[in-house]
Write an enzyme that holds these catalytic residues in place. Structure first.
Site, PDB file in Angstrom:
ATOM      1  N   LYS A  24      26.598   1.027   6.960  1.00 27.54           N
ATOM      2  CA  LYS A  24      25.991   0.775   8.275  1.00 27.54           C
ATOM      3  C   LYS A  24      26.938   1.179   9.399  1.00 27.54           C
ATOM      4  O   LYS A  24      26.523   1.813  10.357  1.00 27.54           O
ATOM      5  CB  LYS A  24      25.625  -0.719   8.370  1.00 27.54           C
ATOM      6  CG  LYS A  24      24.890  -1.107   9.638  1.00 27.54           C
ATOM      7  CD  LYS A  24      23.948  -2.274   9.412  1.00 27.54           C
ATOM      8  CE  LYS A  24      24.651  -3.600   9.218  1.00 27.54           C
ATOM      9  NZ  LYS A  24      25.106  -4.204  10.484  1.00 27.54           N
ATOM     10  N   ARG A 128      24.208 -13.270  21.412  1.00 24.71           N
ATOM     11  CA  ARG A 128      25.592 -12.943  21.009  1.00 24.71           C
ATOM     12  C   ARG A 128      26.429 -12.511  22.214  1.00 24.71           C
ATOM     13  O   ARG A 128      25.918 -11.933  23.168  1.00 24.71           O
ATOM     14  CB  ARG A 128      25.563 -11.854  19.928  1.00 24.71           C
ATOM     15  CG  ARG A 128      24.927 -12.376  18.650  1.00 24.71           C
ATOM     16  CD  ARG A 128      24.849 -11.336  17.570  1.00 24.71           C
ATOM     17  NE  ARG A 128      26.144 -10.966  17.057  1.00 24.71           N
ATOM     18  CZ  ARG A 128      26.324  -9.993  16.152  1.00 24.71           C
ATOM     19  NH1 ARG A 128      25.284  -9.316  15.698  1.00 24.71           N
ATOM     20  NH2 ARG A 128      27.527  -9.719  15.707  1.00 24.71           N
ATOM     21  N   ASP A 324      32.255  -9.393   6.795  1.00 20.69           N
ATOM     22  CA  ASP A 324      30.818  -9.530   6.506  1.00 20.69           C
ATOM     23  C   ASP A 324      30.559 -10.008   5.074  1.00 20.69           C
ATOM     24  O   ASP A 324      29.415 -10.256   4.694  1.00 20.69           O
ATOM     25  CB  ASP A 324      30.100  -8.188   6.720  1.00 20.69           C
ATOM     26  CG  ASP A 324      30.088  -7.785   8.190  1.00 20.69           C
ATOM     27  OD1 ASP A 324      30.187  -8.676   9.056  1.00 20.69           O
ATOM     28  OD2 ASP A 324      29.988  -6.572   8.464  1.00 20.69           O
ATOM     29  N   LYS A 351      28.396 -13.861  14.457  1.00 20.70           N
ATOM     30  CA  LYS A 351      27.692 -12.734  13.831  1.00 20.70           C
ATOM     31  C   LYS A 351      26.187 -12.891  14.087  1.00 20.70           C
ATOM     32  O   LYS A 351      25.793 -13.577  15.010  1.00 20.70           O
ATOM     33  CB  LYS A 351      28.021 -12.685  12.336  1.00 20.70           C
ATOM     34  CG  LYS A 351      29.493 -12.408  12.051  1.00 20.70           C
ATOM     35  CD  LYS A 351      29.893 -11.028  12.525  1.00 20.70           C
ATOM     36  CE  LYS A 351      31.377 -10.779  12.332  1.00 20.70           C
ATOM     37  NZ  LYS A 351      31.816  -9.548  13.006  1.00 20.70           N
ATOM     38  N   ARG A 355      27.501 -17.968  10.719  1.00 14.41           N
ATOM     39  CA  ARG A 355      27.500 -17.840   9.250  1.00 14.41           C
ATOM     40  C   ARG A 355      28.293 -18.937   8.560  1.00 14.41           C
ATOM     41  O   ARG A 355      28.026 -19.241   7.391  1.00 14.41           O
ATOM     42  CB  ARG A 355      28.009 -16.450   8.828  1.00 14.41           C
ATOM     43  CG  ARG A 355      26.987 -15.372   9.132  1.00 14.41           C
ATOM     44  CD  ARG A 355      27.444 -13.996   8.684  1.00 14.41           C
ATOM     45  NE  ARG A 355      26.331 -13.054   8.821  1.00 14.41           N
ATOM     46  CZ  ARG A 355      26.459 -11.736   8.898  1.00 14.41           C
ATOM     47  NH1 ARG A 355      27.678 -11.189   8.847  1.00 14.41           N
ATOM     48  NH2 ARG A 355      25.396 -10.962   9.022  1.00 14.41           N
TER      49      ARG A 355
HETATM   50  C1  S3P Z   1      31.488  -3.588  12.544  1.00 12.61           C
HETATM   51  C2  S3P Z   1      32.505  -4.446  12.826  1.00 12.61           C
HETATM   52  C3  S3P Z   1      32.455  -5.893  12.475  1.00 12.61           C
HETATM   53  C4  S3P Z   1      31.380  -6.185  11.452  1.00 12.61           C
HETATM   54  C5  S3P Z   1      30.083  -5.491  11.775  1.00 12.61           C
HETATM   55  C6  S3P Z   1      30.286  -3.988  11.799  1.00 12.61           C
HETATM   56  C7  S3P Z   1      31.608  -2.184  12.976  1.00 12.61           C
HETATM   57  O1  S3P Z   1      32.180  -6.626  13.655  1.00 12.61           O
HETATM   58  O2  S3P Z   1      31.166  -7.568  11.345  1.00 12.61           O
HETATM   59  O3  S3P Z   1      29.086  -5.796  10.822  1.00 12.61           O
HETATM   60  O4  S3P Z   1      30.852  -1.328  12.503  1.00 12.61           O
HETATM   61  O5  S3P Z   1      32.491  -1.887  13.798  1.00 12.61           O
HETATM   62  P1  S3P Z   1      33.338  -7.030  14.700  1.00 12.61           P
HETATM   63  O6  S3P Z   1      33.863  -5.807  15.298  1.00 12.61           O
HETATM   64  O7  S3P Z   1      32.661  -7.893  15.729  1.00 12.61           O
HETATM   65  O8  S3P Z   1      34.347  -7.783  13.901  1.00 12.61           O
END
Ligand code: S3P
Length: 452
Positions: A24, A128, A324, A351, A355
């Site tokens: 993702k 958020r 995650d 998140k 969580r």
């Molecule tokens: C992500 C960073 C993480 C992660 C999210 C994807 C990214 O979040 O939890 O699912 O793609 O940069 P944070 O940057 O808020 O830690």
């Protein structure tokens, strides 16, 4: 998937070889950098979950040509993005759905241009915090108005940015990436100092698009410098399998007797595989084969076999590399002997849902001993004194895909079925999750808890 609930039941051995959906984080970035670049970018294996589709639509709204060419042979989609070297002003509100990564990275990218754009999202995303990206973008010169507490909907006015040297107050790859993307069009570029290293896909991919990015290790963290005047050139990207999605079938195999499951083509970026290290510490029978480099990222095939797990204390400094994955780690911990202590995970509370609270509630409802802390979670493994995991709960997911998948995996090895609500949200990150799990032998079906 329209059922109001999904139900997972105790299952025989899980067996098979699968491919996790595309990563993702990398999928969002491929679309955004493709739209910022000059020329054509072709993406193979793009995750076609709702989060990423929203980013694709956002890139079209900011003026890029975005086209789905068809299905990739290994799963996911083949997409083409035609970038014009910059964003134009969208004519309507940009709705990022459930995607925190999508909205924060797109806001960063958009801030570099002389335009006004209004962003919104679903109820979860509107709750958020956006201040974490607005603060550095504001210091660079962007302006905005938004709801109290830095919440969406939010209208951003970009352009005229100047250089920033920003020290991240929380370990967040989203914030780092927003600053770097804004820095592409800031006078003087940008610099980010992260006290703890976080996923580095933006830095790697910027290089893949021809930009110069200087990265220096500093203790446990990094200093990232993006010099000014970078021109991105369209490229080809192959999206590896998402370790955050692969985690679900892998842990399902670890907790279900007689199982052996292989996930092919999983991203093995060292900043993303804290879960494999932690499961290894717990005594999991995991093996990694066929390790190779694809498009600047390490990938490999990971096999998990049913294992007797032991509780561990997870080093807090490992959190960014598995942030995650704590929900599914908590499920593995429920089947272990002894206590698993997870600390330094306060970020989990902001998140798609809180969580820590939802895992504590869900596990407790399934008969597992849990202790919730402001920034931690302790799970008392049921195997201590040969207890079984009871299950038998209807879990409220608050529309959080990972909370739903974690509890469905738990249900596969619990005594009584486990039900989760809002299962449609699983498609934000893992379309085809139920079908993939069923293909391995899992009993997951639409179902209604008796008491509802
Ligand atoms: C992500 C960073 C993480 C992660 C999210 C994807 C990214 O979040 O939890 O699912 O793609 O940069 P944070 O940057 O808020 O830690």
């Amino acid at each position: 998937m329209t059922a109001a609930f999904l139900t997972a039941r105790r299952t025989g051995p899980l067996k098979g070889v699968v491919r996790a959906p595309g990563d993702k984080s990398i999928s969002h970035r491929a679309l955004i950098l493709g739209a910022l670049a000059h020329g054509l970018t072709e993406i193979d294996g793009l995750l076609e979950g709702d989060d990423v589709r929203r980013t694709a639509a956002a890139m079209a709204a900011f003026g890029a040509g975005v086209e789905r060419l068809g299905a990739s042979p290994d799963g996911g989609g083949r997409w083409r993005v035609e970038g014009h070297g910059g964003f134009s002003e969208p004519v309507d509100v940009v709705d990022c759905g459930n995607a925190g990564t999508g909205v924060r990275l797109v806001m960063g990218a958009a801030a570099g241009f002389d335009l006004v754009a209004t962003f919104t999202g679903d109820a979860s995303l509107r709750g958020r915090p956006m201040n974490r990206v607005l603060k550095p973008l504001g210091e660079m010169g962007a302006r905005w108005i938004c709801r109290a507490g830095g919440r969406l909907p939010l209208t951003l006015k970009g352009g005229g940015l100047k250089r920033i040297a920003y020290r991240l107050p929380e370990p967040s790859a989203q914030v780092k990436s927003a600053v770097l993307l804004a820095g592409l069009h800031a006078e003087g570029g940008a610099e980010v100092i992260e006290p703890e290293a976080t996923r580095d896909h933006t830095e790697r991919m910027l290089r893949g698009f021809g930009a110069e990015v200087q990265v220096t290790e500093e203790g446990t963290g990094r200093r990232i410098v993006l010099p000014p005047g970078q021109a991105l050139k369209g490229t080809r990207i192959v999206v590896p399998g998402d370790p955050s999605s692969a985690a679900f079938p892998l842990v399902a195999a670890l907790i279900t007797p007689g199982s052996e499951v292989t996930v092919r083509g999983m991203l093995l970026n060292p900043l993303r595989i804290g879960l494999l290290d932690t499961l290894g510490d717990m005594g999991a029978d995991l093996s990694v084969a066929n390790v190779r480099e694809e498009g600047g990222e390490l990938v490999g095939d990971v096999t998990a076999r049913h294992s007797e797990l032991e509780g561990v204390e997870v080093p807090p400094e490992r959190a960014p590399s598995m942030i995650d994955e704590y929900p599914i780690l908590a499920v593995a911990a429920a089947f272990a002997s002894g206590r698993t202590v997870m600390r330094g995970i306060g970020e989990m509370r902001v998140k798609e849902s809180d969580r820590i609270a939802l895992m504590a509630a869900g596990l407790a409802a399934c008969g597992i001993g849990v202790e919730e802390e402001p920034e931690g979670l302790i799970v008392v493994g049921a195997k201590r004194s040969n207890h079984l995991v009871a299950g038998g709960a209807a879990v409220t997911t608050h529309g959080d895909h990972r909370i739903a998948m974690a509890h469905l995996v738990l249900g596969l090895a619990a005594e009584a079925p486990v039900h989760v609500d809002e299962p449609g949200m699983i498609a934000t990150s893992f379309p085809g999750f139920v079908e993939l799990m069923r293909g391995l032998g899992a009993e997951i079906a639409a179902g209604q808890p008796a008491a509802v």
